[in-house]
Structure formats: structure tokens, C-alpha cells
Design a protein around this motif. Structure first.
Motif, PDB file in Angstrom:
ATOM      1  N   PRO A   1     -10.648 -10.414  -8.873  1.00 46.80           N
ATOM      2  CA  PRO A   1     -10.643  -8.805  -8.833  1.00 46.80           C
ATOM      3  C   PRO A   1      -8.902  -8.057  -9.557  1.00 46.80           C
ATOM      4  O   PRO A   1      -8.180  -8.389  -8.899  1.00 46.80           O
ATOM      5  N   PRO A   2      -9.514  -6.277 -10.303  1.00 48.82           N
ATOM      6  CA  PRO A   2      -7.959  -6.081 -10.346  1.00 48.82           C
ATOM      7  C   PRO A   2      -6.973  -5.620  -9.093  1.00 48.82           C
ATOM      8  O   PRO A   2      -7.388  -5.136  -8.165  1.00 48.82           O
ATOM      9  N   THR A   3      -5.909  -6.762  -9.109  1.00 44.46           N
ATOM     10  CA  THR A   3      -4.987  -6.131  -7.802  1.00 44.46           C
ATOM     11  C   THR A   3      -3.284  -6.043  -8.276  1.00 44.46           C
ATOM     12  O   THR A   3      -3.402  -6.651  -9.752  1.00 44.46           O
ATOM     13  N   LEU A   4      -2.924  -4.964  -8.043  1.00 42.40           N
ATOM     14  CA  LEU A   4      -1.634  -5.387  -7.897  1.00 42.40           C
ATOM     15  C   LEU A   4      -0.485  -5.518  -6.462  1.00 42.40           C
ATOM     16  O   LEU A   4      -0.877  -5.104  -5.907  1.00 42.40           O
ATOM     17  N   LEU A   5       1.137  -5.627  -7.005  1.00 46.59           N
ATOM     18  CA  LEU A   5       1.510  -5.131  -5.984  1.00 46.59           C
ATOM     19  C   LEU A   5       2.632  -4.309  -6.002  1.00 46.59           C
ATOM     20  O   LEU A   5       3.436  -4.109  -7.100  1.00 46.59           O
ATOM     21  N   VAL A   6       3.395  -4.074  -4.999  1.00 47.12           N
ATOM     22  CA  VAL A   6       4.758  -2.949  -4.976  1.00 47.12           C
ATOM     23  C   VAL A   6       5.894  -3.725  -3.934  1.00 47.12           C
ATOM     24  O   VAL A   6       5.117  -4.228  -2.968  1.00 47.12           O
ATOM     25  N   CYS A   7       6.435  -3.420  -4.617  1.00 47.69           N
ATOM     26  CA  CYS A   7       7.965  -4.961  -3.232  1.00 47.69           C
ATOM     27  C   CYS A   7       8.304  -2.785  -2.921  1.00 47.69           C
ATOM     28  O   CYS A   7       8.977  -2.293  -3.309  1.00 47.69           O
ATOM     29  N   LEU A   8       8.099  -2.086  -0.923  1.00 47.85           N
ATOM     30  CA  LEU A   8       8.748  -1.585  -0.453  1.00 47.85           C
ATOM     31  C   LEU A   8       9.960  -1.735   0.443  1.00 47.85           C
ATOM     32  O   LEU A   8       9.863  -2.384   1.674  1.00 47.85           O
ATOM     33  N   ARG A   9      10.750  -1.346   0.696  1.00 47.79           N
ATOM     34  CA  ARG A   9      12.150  -1.466   1.314  1.00 47.79           C
ATOM     35  C   ARG A   9      11.304  -1.303   2.444  1.00 47.79           C
ATOM     36  O   ARG A   9      10.945  -0.437   3.052  1.00 47.79           O
ATOM     37  N   ASP A  10      12.086  -2.242   3.408  1.00 43.19           N
ATOM     38  CA  ASP A  10      11.574  -2.890   4.857  1.00 43.19           C
ATOM     39  C   ASP A  10      12.323  -1.268   5.795  1.00 43.19           C
ATOM     40  O   ASP A  10      13.797  -0.960   5.434  1.00 43.19           O
ATOM     41  N   GLY A  11      11.319  -0.975   6.685  1.00 36.87           N
ATOM     42  CA  GLY A  11      12.360   0.685   6.654  1.00 36.87           C
ATOM     43  C   GLY A  11      11.590   1.491   6.758  1.00 36.87           C
ATOM     44  O   GLY A  11      12.510   2.771   7.546  1.00 36.87           O
ATOM     45  N   SER A  12      11.332   1.647   5.425  1.00 34.57           N
ATOM     46  CA  SER A  12      10.985   2.486   4.524  1.00 34.57           C
ATOM     47  C   SER A  12      10.265   4.029   5.224  1.00 34.57           C
ATOM     48  O   SER A  12       8.946   3.514   5.671  1.00 34.57           O
ATOM     49  N   PRO A  13       9.776   5.006   5.476  1.00 38.18           N
ATOM     50  CA  PRO A  13       8.386   5.568   6.377  1.00 38.18           C
ATOM     51  C   PRO A  13       7.705   5.600   5.125  1.00 38.18           C
ATOM     52  O   PRO A  13       6.387   5.678   6.067  1.00 38.18           O
ATOM     53  N   THR A  14       7.650   5.383   4.374  1.00 36.13           N
ATOM     54  CA  THR A  14       6.555   5.591   3.579  1.00 36.13           C
ATOM     55  C   THR A  14       5.834   3.935   3.368  1.00 36.13           C
ATOM     56  O   THR A  14       4.632   4.149   4.138  1.00 36.13           O
ATOM     57  N   LEU A  15       6.604   2.785   3.530  1.00 37.58           N
ATOM     58  CA  LEU A  15       5.752   1.714   3.791  1.00 37.58           C
ATOM     59  C   LEU A  15       5.221   1.333   5.066  1.00 37.58           C
ATOM     60  O   LEU A  15       3.823   1.688   5.474  1.00 37.58           O
ATOM     61  N   ASP A  16       6.356   2.146   6.518  1.00 31.08           N
ATOM     62  CA  ASP A  16       5.191   2.421   7.352  1.00 31.08           C
ATOM     63  C   ASP A  16       4.008   3.129   7.548  1.00 31.08           C
ATOM     64  O   ASP A  16       2.641   2.535   7.815  1.00 31.08           O
ATOM     65  N   ALA A  17       3.667   4.351   6.811  1.00 27.26           N
ATOM     66  CA  ALA A  17       2.167   4.824   6.859  1.00 27.26           C
ATOM     67  C   ALA A  17       1.457   3.613   5.688  1.00 27.26           C
ATOM     68  O   ALA A  17       0.197   3.864   6.073  1.00 27.26           O
ATOM     69  N   VAL A  18       1.781   3.085   4.519  1.00 27.51           N
ATOM     70  CA  VAL A  18       0.856   2.417   3.954  1.00 27.51           C
ATOM     71  C   VAL A  18       0.754   0.892   4.693  1.00 27.51           C
ATOM     72  O   VAL A  18      -0.940   0.962   5.245  1.00 27.51           O
ATOM     73  N   LEU A  19       1.609   0.627   6.003  1.00 23.88           N
ATOM     74  CA  LEU A  19       0.785  -0.246   6.693  1.00 23.88           C
ATOM     75  C   LEU A  19      -0.341  -0.047   7.854  1.00 23.88           C
ATOM     76  O   LEU A  19      -0.833  -0.594   8.351  1.00 23.88           O
ATOM     77  N   ARG A  20       0.508   1.013   7.912  1.00 20.64           N
ATOM     78  CA  ARG A  20      -0.673   1.525   9.241  1.00 20.64           C
ATOM     79  C   ARG A  20      -2.182   2.420   8.518  1.00 20.64           C
ATOM     80  O   ARG A  20      -2.960   1.838   9.527  1.00 20.64           O
ATOM     81  N   SER A  21      -1.822   3.071   7.675  1.00 25.35           N
ATOM     82  CA  SER A  21      -3.525   2.897   6.586  1.00 25.35           C
ATOM     83  C   SER A  21      -3.805   2.615   6.062  1.00 25.35           C
ATOM     84  O   SER A  21      -5.405   2.081   5.851  1.00 25.35           O
ATOM     85  N   GLY A  22      -3.019   1.350   5.651  1.00 32.22           N
ATOM     86  CA  GLY A  22      -4.327   0.166   4.606  1.00 32.22           C
ATOM     87  C   GLY A  22      -4.348   0.491   3.418  1.00 32.22           C
ATOM     88  O   GLY A  22      -5.387  -0.153   2.467  1.00 32.22           O
ATOM     89  N   VAL A  23      -3.591   2.037   2.911  1.00 34.26           N
ATOM     90  CA  VAL A  23      -4.637   2.443   1.286  1.00 34.26           C
ATOM     91  C   VAL A  23      -3.193   2.743   0.708  1.00 34.26           C
ATOM     92  O   VAL A  23      -2.050   3.359   1.844  1.00 34.26           O
TER      93      VAL A  23
END
Ligand SMILES: Cc1cc2nc3c(=O)[nH]c(=O)nc-3n(C[C@H](O)[C@H](O)[C@H](O)COP(=O)(O)O)c2cc1C
Length: 179
Positions: free
Chosen positions: A63-85
Motif C-alpha cells: 500500500p502507498p506508504t511514506l516515512l518522516v523522521c521527527l526530532r525526539d522531544g518535538s511537540p509536533t512529534l508528540d502530537a503525531v504519536l498521540r493522534s496516530g495521524v
């Protein structure tokens, strides 16, 4: 007689390998130009979050899949992990200011650009600055050193502006059309 199919090259000095350091690695990767994205999502209070991201990489077509690498500690990363989207906004060549804004840490970043969000979207769409937006569901995460690799299954692709992409390389932004 020399075979014309055999090309000779001028001998150059063999480079001495240096131990890899973060600065040396950053300098090396600056010689690998990329497009520029802004990863967006919504935090647990409903506030928009987003950061400039060049580590966007295609992983799978089916299936169409991509990746991004986000700095540990980033508020954006935290929100991505919490929301799952999350949404990946691919910036067009007129969006350099948005790329700089979303790399600046400015807490007012979403007050300074137009964006849209509806329940079908995985994160805010930058309606003026993105040429295309991919809405993704998180399918895999892996912490690796200073960053977290986040793989996203792409559920929707929205083409917003038919303009060429913004590029980043050698620590500079460039418009595709100027190349
Ligand atoms: C062109 C460019 C590309 C970037 N790519 C990434 C990236 O792939 N991953 C990352 O963690 N930070 C990247 N950054 C840095 C972040 O955009 C910056 O640290 C931002 O402030 C993070 O937002 P945050 O405050 O929500 O964590 C990049 C910056 C620029 C200028």
C-alpha cells in the motif's frame, strides 16, 4: 593501440576517511537536495501542530506508504504519536516563507499562514503553500538516536496547486523553476 572503449581518469588523491560526527553527517546530507514538506497534525487539546520536514521518503507503493523522521522531544512529534495521524504538506516553490516559519519554533506559526482542517483530513492542510497534501495514518514508529522514524499509510492525496516544488540543499532553498 588503446581501446577507445576504455576511458582513463585523472588519478586523484585517495580521501582519508574521517570519523562520522553529527556536524559532518549534517554537512554530508546537505549535499543531497530534497523537496520540502511540512508535517501537520492536531494535539490532544485540538490545537494545530506542524514542522518543516525534509526527511520525507517513499517506502511502499502497495500500500502507498511514506516515512518522516521527527526530532525526539518535538511537540509536533508528540502530537503525531498521540493522534496516530498526520498530513504531509509538500511545499511549492513560492512557499519558502512557510518553510522557514515552520522550522522556526514560532508558537504562532498557524496564525501566520492560511490552513484548513476537516474531519477527513489527518492534519491541517496549508491551503496557500502546499502543492499536494498526503493524509496518513501512523502504521509504525521506531526511535533511532535523536529522531523517531514515523511510517504513515497514505489514505488520501489532495492536489492543491499545480506549481513546481520548493527544494532544499546545501543549506539553501531553491525554486525548481530556477534550476
Ligand atoms: C529545510 C528543513 C528541513 C527540516 N527537516 C527536518 C526533519 O526532517 N526532521 C526534523 O526533526 N526536523 C527538521 N527540520 C527542523 C524542524 O523544522 C525544526 O526543528 C522545527 O522547529 C520543529 O518544530 P517543533 O517545534 O514542532 O518541534 C528541518 C528544518 C528545515 C529548515
Amino acid at each position: 593501440m588503446t581501446d577507445p572503449a576504455i576511458r582513463t581518469t585523472t588519478p586523484t588523491a585517495v580521501p582519508v576517511p574521517a570519523p562520522a560526527t553529527p556536524d559532518g553527517f549534517r554537512a554530508m546530507m546537505s549535499g543531497f537536495p530534497t523537496g520540502v514538506g511540512v508535517v501537520t497534525t492536531t494535539d490532544h487539546r485540538g490545537a494545530p501542530r506542524g514542522m518543516t520536514c525534509s526527511s520525507v521518503c517513499s517506502v511502499s507503493l502497495e500500500p502507498p506508504t511514506l516515512l518522516v523522521c521527527l526530532r525526539d522531544g518535538s511537540p509536533t512529534l508528540d502530537a503525531v504519536l498521540r493522534s496516530g495521524v498526520f498530513a504531509v504538506n509538500l511545499l511549492h516553490e513560492g512557499a519558502r516563507e512557510a518553510a522557514e516559519l515552520f522550522a522556526s519554533g514560532d508558537p504562532r506559526r498557524f496564525d501566520l499562514v492560511p490552513w484548513e482542517q476537516d474531519p477527513d483530513m489527518a492534519g491541517p492542510h496549508l491551503s496557500r503553500d502546499a502543492h499536494t497534501v498526503a493524509d496518513c495514518d501512523v502504521v509504525l514508529t521506531q526511535k533511532l538516536g535523536s529522531h523517531v522514524v514515523v511510517c504513515g499509510a497514505v489514505r488520501h492525496i489532495a492536489e492543491r496547486h499545480s506549481r513546481p516544488p520548493l527544494l532544499y540543499g546545501l543549506r539553501q532553498f531553491r525554486a525548481w523553476s530556477a534550476m
